[in-house]
Design a protein around this motif. Structure first.
Motif, short mmCIF file in Angstrom:
data_model
loop_
_atom_site.label_atom_id
_atom_site.label_comp_id
_atom_site.label_asym_id
_atom_site.label_seq_id
_atom_site.Cartn_x
_atom_site.Cartn_y
_atom_site.Cartn_z
N UNK A 187 0.85 -1.28 -0.01
CA UNK A 187 -0.10 0.00 -0.06
C UNK A 187 0.88 1.47 0.11
N UNK A 188 1.95 1.25 0.45
CA UNK A 188 2.76 2.46 0.82
C UNK A 188 3.56 2.58 -0.42
N UNK A 189 3.92 1.53 -1.12
CA UNK A 189 4.60 1.30 -2.34
C UNK A 189 3.65 2.15 -3.42
N UNK A 190 2.23 1.58 -3.48
CA UNK A 190 1.34 2.01 -4.47
C UNK A 190 0.95 3.66 -4.32
N UNK B 48 -1.20 -1.60 -10.65
CA UNK B 48 -0.83 -2.19 -9.39
C UNK B 48 -1.62 -3.10 -8.79
N UNK B 49 -3.12 -3.37 -9.01
CA UNK B 49 -3.76 -4.52 -8.85
C UNK B 49 -3.11 -5.87 -9.41
N UNK B 50 -2.86 -5.64 -10.76
CA UNK B 50 -2.58 -6.62 -11.38
C UNK B 50 -1.15 -7.50 -10.91
N UNK B 51 -0.23 -6.39 -10.53
CA UNK B 51 1.12 -6.90 -9.81
C UNK B 51 0.86 -7.25 -8.59
N UNK B 52 -0.18 -6.70 -7.75
CA UNK B 52 -0.27 -7.42 -6.44
C UNK B 52 -0.61 -8.64 -6.60
N UNK B 53 -1.50 -9.09 -7.44
CA UNK B 53 -2.12 -10.45 -7.63
C UNK B 53 -1.13 -11.27 -8.04
N UNK B 54 -0.05 -10.83 -8.86
CA UNK B 54 1.22 -11.46 -9.60
C UNK B 54 2.06 -11.91 -8.22
N UNK B 55 2.44 -10.91 -7.31
CA UNK B 55 3.08 -11.07 -6.23
C UNK B 55 2.43 -12.10 -5.33
N UNK B 56 1.20 -11.91 -4.80
CA UNK B 56 0.51 -12.93 -4.11
C UNK B 56 0.56 -14.04 -4.70
#
Length: 61
Positions: A6-9, A49-57
């Motif tokens: 969240x801080x990164x985003x 950002x959502x796509x990258x978070x889902x990929x990281x997840x």
């Protein structure tokens, strides 16, 4: 990890909005067009950002 992301985003969105502001000011866009520019840039960045978070997840699990 969620708090870090969240801080990164927030930082990424802040930087891109700053660049969009500079672009609108340099191109001397009127208020309506600059709002559209902000809207499009923010939608694209939030999607990325959502796509990258889902990929990281997925990688973390």
């Amino acid at each position: 990890m969620l708090i870090f992301y969240l801080i990164f985003a927030f930082i990424v969105l802040f930087i891109f909005n700053t660049m969009a502001y500079s672009f609108c000011r340099k191109m001397e866009l009127n208020e309506l067009r600059s709002k559209k520019v902000y809207k499009v840039i923010n939608m694209i960045m939030v999607t990325m950002l959502v796509c990258s978070y889902l990929r990281i997840l997925n990688v973390a699990v």
